[in-house]
Design a protein around this motif. Structure first.
Motif, mmCIF file in Angstrom:
data_model
loop_
_atom_site.group_PDB
_atom_site.id
_atom_site.type_symbol
_atom_site.label_atom_id
_atom_site.label_comp_id
_atom_site.label_asym_id
_atom_site.label_seq_id
_atom_site.Cartn_x
_atom_site.Cartn_y
_atom_site.Cartn_z
ATOM 1 N N LEU A 102 0.806 -1.119 0.044
ATOM 2 C CA LEU A 102 0.013 0.132 -0.200
ATOM 3 C C LEU A 102 0.793 1.293 0.020
ATOM 4 C CD1 LEU A 102 -3.029 -0.668 2.561
ATOM 5 C CD2 LEU A 102 -3.103 -0.090 -0.079
ATOM 6 N N GLU A 103 1.962 1.326 0.906
ATOM 7 C CA GLU A 103 2.828 2.360 0.870
ATOM 8 C C GLU A 103 3.676 2.434 -0.428
ATOM 9 O OE1 GLU A 103 5.081 2.111 4.563
ATOM 10 O OE2 GLU A 103 3.496 2.268 5.763
ATOM 11 N N ASP A 104 4.038 1.379 -1.169
ATOM 12 C CA ASP A 104 4.325 1.238 -2.523
ATOM 13 C C ASP A 104 3.641 2.169 -3.384
ATOM 14 O OD1 ASP A 104 6.667 -0.045 -2.086
ATOM 15 O OD2 ASP A 104 5.923 -2.109 -2.811
ATOM 16 N N ARG A 105 2.339 1.795 -3.551
ATOM 17 C CA ARG A 105 1.270 2.415 -4.267
ATOM 18 C C ARG A 105 1.087 3.713 -4.010
ATOM 19 N NH1 ARG A 105 -2.547 -0.462 -7.035
ATOM 20 N NH2 ARG A 105 -2.321 -2.428 -5.830
ATOM 21 N N ILE A 106 1.183 4.286 -2.861
ATOM 22 C CA ILE A 106 1.202 5.864 -2.745
ATOM 23 C C ILE A 106 2.672 6.332 -3.152
ATOM 24 C CG2 ILE A 106 1.337 7.382 -0.765
ATOM 25 C CD1 ILE A 106 -0.821 5.292 0.769
ATOM 26 N N TYR A 107 3.646 5.575 -2.539
ATOM 27 C CA TYR A 107 4.856 6.293 -3.072
ATOM 28 C C TYR A 107 4.894 6.453 -4.741
ATOM 29 C CZ TYR A 107 10.196 6.404 -3.396
ATOM 30 O OH TYR A 107 11.321 6.633 -3.803
ATOM 31 N N ARG A 108 4.590 5.390 -5.275
ATOM 32 C CA ARG A 108 4.579 5.469 -6.902
ATOM 33 C C ARG A 108 3.701 6.724 -7.398
ATOM 34 N NH1 ARG A 108 2.467 3.895 -11.923
ATOM 35 N NH2 ARG A 108 0.501 3.847 -11.265
ATOM 36 N N MET A 109 2.617 6.906 -6.771
ATOM 37 C CA MET A 109 1.863 7.893 -7.263
ATOM 38 C C MET A 109 2.294 9.142 -7.095
ATOM 39 S SD MET A 109 -2.155 6.865 -6.948
ATOM 40 C CE MET A 109 -2.261 5.887 -5.458
ATOM 41 N N ARG A 110 3.207 9.289 -6.107
ATOM 42 C CA ARG A 110 3.979 10.605 -5.791
ATOM 43 C C ARG A 110 5.320 10.830 -6.307
ATOM 44 N NH1 ARG A 110 2.777 10.252 0.852
ATOM 45 N NH2 ARG A 110 0.735 10.949 0.929
ATOM 46 N N THR A 111 5.720 9.712 -7.127
ATOM 47 C CA THR A 111 7.066 9.953 -7.719
ATOM 48 C C THR A 111 6.989 10.883 -9.015
ATOM 49 O OG1 THR A 111 6.385 8.272 -9.752
ATOM 50 C CG2 THR A 111 7.688 7.433 -7.743
ATOM 51 N N GLY A 112 5.797 11.382 -9.320
ATOM 52 C CA GLY A 112 5.585 12.329 -10.523
ATOM 53 C C GLY A 112 5.596 11.406 -11.745
ATOM 54 N N PHE A 113 6.014 10.327 -11.795
ATOM 55 C CA PHE A 113 6.300 9.536 -13.162
ATOM 56 C C PHE A 113 5.267 8.333 -13.322
ATOM 57 C CE2 PHE A 113 10.440 11.365 -11.673
ATOM 58 C CZ PHE A 113 10.669 12.090 -12.742
ATOM 59 N N ALA A 114 4.293 8.456 -12.347
ATOM 60 C CA ALA A 114 3.132 7.400 -12.696
ATOM 61 C C ALA A 114 2.037 8.118 -13.680
ATOM 62 C CB ALA A 114 2.502 7.237 -11.149
ATOM 63 N N TRP A 115 2.619 7.542 -14.719
ATOM 64 C CA TRP A 115 1.663 8.331 -16.034
ATOM 65 C C TRP A 115 0.271 8.089 -15.870
ATOM 66 C CZ3 TRP A 115 5.357 11.310 -16.739
ATOM 67 C CH2 TRP A 115 6.586 10.922 -16.970
ATOM 68 N N SER A 116 -0.152 7.124 -15.410
ATOM 69 C CA SER A 116 -1.505 6.779 -15.358
ATOM 70 C C SER A 116 -2.248 7.550 -14.295
ATOM 71 C CB SER A 116 -1.914 5.205 -14.910
ATOM 72 O OG SER A 116 -1.119 5.015 -13.889
ATOM 73 N N GLN A 117 -1.557 8.046 -13.597
ATOM 74 C CA GLN A 117 -2.103 9.189 -12.280
ATOM 75 C C GLN A 117 -1.187 10.515 -12.724
ATOM 76 O OE1 GLN A 117 -4.647 9.233 -10.107
ATOM 77 N NE2 GLN A 117 -5.118 7.343 -11.638
ATOM 78 N N ALA A 118 -0.987 10.804 -13.703
ATOM 79 C CA ALA A 118 -0.358 12.308 -13.985
ATOM 80 C C ALA A 118 -1.008 12.852 -15.247
ATOM 81 C CB ALA A 118 1.162 12.096 -14.507
ATOM 82 N N PRO A 119 -1.888 13.845 -14.771
ATOM 83 C CA PRO A 119 -2.452 14.361 -13.449
ATOM 84 C C PRO A 119 -3.144 13.159 -12.930
ATOM 85 C CG PRO A 119 -3.830 15.357 -15.235
ATOM 86 C CD PRO A 119 -2.622 14.628 -15.697
ATOM 87 N N ALA A 120 -3.240 13.518 -11.337
ATOM 88 C CA ALA A 120 -4.020 12.362 -10.549
ATOM 89 C C ALA A 120 -5.540 12.667 -11.034
ATOM 90 C CB ALA A 120 -3.929 12.878 -9.243
#
Ligand code: FES
Ligand code: FE2
Lengths: 198, 459
Positions: A102-120
């Motif tokens: 779960l923390e990985d999931r959050i960390y990934r979204m915060r990298t700025g390079f999670a294209w599926s969530q950029a923008p969130a």
């Protein structure tokens, strides 16, 4: 007296996801929606309803640290890929996370390079039909709720819907979530960009 | 077993042979945007590609018993893939011969027959019409074979993988696979008994053309960037011990990994040479997964020296083995691309588990699989989501009408970079787009062809 053995930090190592956990999980999430065990006290039900509404709000606001704090350290977040939620030891899940993942999931979204969530994604969650059920343990309840997540990303809004089961355990004056099972109504079908936390 | 009878002439509207000047549309180093956006090309592909060549349908473990069935598609054709009462695997058109409704609306099950929900015609799972309500209302003999369910004339398996084609002139499957069969063998033979069993899937849909997924299947160029969030996440505690595909981050072209084209649109990327060749070499690369420390400690306690060879069975095999047009083995997944429309595709990552072959300690099988489920969920959740976001955005980018070309020229024209062997296999560095240039030659060959397509019915 010996000092208690240092418990491994579940944010760093995953010792608690073992056969006993899987067996307990399957058992806890089978046959629990029993009318005879339904919690009828309105004040208690409202307390659980508030808990679920708060969880929804924190996720909508991307307040992931506050959201994670609603969970016990050794928690499970489980999105089965079959409507009857089989045995996760022999069935791929849409998501099956321990605390670290779960923390990985959050960390990934915060990298700025999670294209599926950029923008969130922008999301709004409706949580309804909240029911609570007693369990064999005095300090544990099972909650059932229906959800409808409207998710805006790119130039369209789409809907993810289903029902969730929460296993909550008493924590001081309140409750913490030990396990959440998210049952998408189309969990066994192809899902468009499943990259938000449900 | 009843012999099948070929009853149908090839369809009259034959693919898209005359649609375009294919050599102009797909050139050696670039492809025109239309091949991803034009509905007419998509329609032609549904006969010339998904029909004209071997297409993956299912794995035999999904229909293990007689009379088991699953529903699938061949291109857009709805199919019921059955194992009939004699154990023969058939791909029946999921279409009533009366007025065309689908006969079966379940994803899977076990049934000796299919009764049409509209007027009640009843078919055996061999495809034969068993009976119709009030047959005396028909002047014709309803035993005429034309009323039996249409089926795909050629259905063949390679070691559990079921493929189908309507093309009567296609090579036998094993010849069609050619050199890639050996790579598939290696992928299977690392598992106990040389077998895997399919166990549900991570299923994705994206709004983009199906070829965007196949173009990505052997692409080593995108990894460091499209998957940057994944690489950063899985290495957040790794320190010196780089995890997952971190080897892509620095000069991937000088590493031992490579891509190889084996003909007929098939190719593979082999990252195995990057690994330490020892028991546990694969496991050492695994990033964090739920339960991994528990099971690792438990295996060491139970099995001593053998623990790491067993843990490797839960590790992701570092290959991508791609069979044109819709099949890919990667990690422990069987990935399948299903066209839904010109701008819509399903990408399904079937998970696999190992079976007890009497050689792996019995109590290890359940635990390896428990771990293997979690390792397999990692990439679809943290990697594939970003790729499909990029596929969707390619589709959107290609709406810029006047900017016509997509380039696949990485490695093209550099002397000694791409090597062609005597048997025609082509080898290039891992980030090269040679695989794409080559599979588009096969795509063009198929689009130009007039395939000898047929369906069959029980006599
Ligand atoms: S359409 Fe099937 S029986 Fe009429
Ligand atoms: Fe990728």
């Amino acid at each position: 007296m010996n000092a208690p053995a240092q418990k491994p930090d579940p944010s760093r190592t995953s010792h608690y996801v073992n056969d006993a956990l899987y067996r307990a999980l399957i058992e806890n999430f089978s046959d629990w929606q029993d009318d005879a065990r339904a919690v009828t006290d309105l004040a208690v039900r409202d307390e659980f309803r508030r808990l679920l509404e708060r969880e929804a709000r924190l996720l909508d606001q991307l307040r992931y640290d506050d959201w994670l704090a609603m969970y016990t350290p050794e928690c499970v977040y489980w999105v089965p890929s079959t409507p009857q939620a089989g045995d996760p030891r022999r069935e791929i899940s849409v998501m099956f996370d321990d605390r670290r993942r779960l923390e990985d999931r959050i960390y990934r979204m915060r990298t700025g390079f999670a294209w599926s969530q950029a923008p969130a994604s922008r999301t709004v969650r409706l949580i309804t039909n909240v029911e609570a059920f007693a369990t064999a343990r005095d300090d544990t309840r099972m909650l059932r709720s229906n959800f409808l997540v409207s998710e805006f990303w790119g130039d369209e809004t789409r809907v993810l819907t289903g029902w969730a089961g929460h296993r909550v355990t008493r924590d001081g004056a309140g409750w913490k979530i030990e396990a959440k099972q998210v049952n998408l109504i189309d969990c066994d079908q192809s899902i468009r960009n499943p990259s938000i936390i449900l | 077993m009843t012999a099948l009878e070929k009853i149908n002439a090839p369809p009259t509207r034959l693919g898209g042979t005359a649609l375009y000047d294919w050599d102009r549309l797909v050139q050696e180093d670039r492809a025109h945007r239309l091949i991803y956006t034009d509905p007419a090309i998509f329609e032609a592909e549904m006969t010339n590609i998904f029909g004209g060549t071997w297409t993956y349908l299912a794995h035999e473990s999904e229909i293990p018993n007689d009379n088991d069935f699953i529903t699938r598609r061949l291109g857009l054709r709805p199919l019921i893939v059955v194992r009939d009462g004699n154990g023969k695997i058939r791909a029946l058109y999921n279409r009533c011969t009366h007025r065309g409704t689908t006969l079966c609306r379940w994803d899977k099950g076990n049934s000796k027959s299919f009764q049409c929900p509209y007027h009640g015609w009843n078919f055996l799972n061999t495809g034969k019409l068993r009976g119709v309500p009030w047959p005396d209302g028909y002047a014709e003999d309803m035993r005429d074979p034309k009323y039996n369910i249409a089926q795909v004339p050629r259905v063949e398996s390679y070691r559990g993988f079921i493929f189908a084609t309507l093309n009567m002139d296609a090579l036998p499957l094993v010849e069609h696979l050619g050199p890639i069969a050996k790579v598939i063998d290696e992928w299977l033979d690392r598992n106990p008994g040389g077998k895997v069993v399919v166990c549900e899937a991570n299923r994705f849909r994206y709004k983009g053309n199906w070829k965007l997924a196949y173009d990505n299947s052997c692409d080593g160029y995108h990894v460091a960037y499209s998957h940057r969030s994944l690489l950063e996440t899985e290495n957040r505690f790794a320190g010196e011990n780089a995890k997952g595909m971190a080897y892509y981050r620095n000069s991937p072209d000088t590493q031992p990994m490579y891509m190889r084209y084996t003909g007929r649109g098939n190719h593979f990327k082999d990252k195995r040479p990057n690994l330490e060749q020892r028991p546990g070499g694969l496991w050492a690369l695994e990033s964090a997964h739920p339960g991994m420390e528990h099971y690792e400690a438990e295996f060491i306690r139970r099995y001593g020296d053998r623990a790491f060879a067993l843990l490797d069975l839960a590790g992701s095999e570092p290959v991508n083995i791609n069979v044109f047009p819709n099949f890919s083995l990667l990690g422990n997944h069987i990935q399948v691309f299903e066209p839904v429309g010109v701008e819509e595709t399903n990408a399904i990552w079937y998970g696999t588990m190992i079976v007890d072959d009497g050689k792996v300690p019995k109590d290890a099988v359940t635990d390896i699989n428990a771990l293997r489920m979690r390792t397999q969920e990692g990439f679809p959740n943290f990697g594939e989501v970003d790729d499909i976001a990029n596929f969707e955005q390619i589709q959107r980018g290609l709406m810029a009408l006047e900017d016509e070309w997509v380039y696949m020229n990485r490695g093209f024209g550099i002397p000694d970079r791409v090597k062609t062997d005597a048997d025609g296999t082509i080898t290039a560095p891992a980030t090269d787009e040679a695989f794409m240039r080559e599979h588009f030659k096969e795509w063009k060959r198929l689009m130009k062809a007039r395939p000898n397509l047929a369906i069959q019915r029980e006599p």
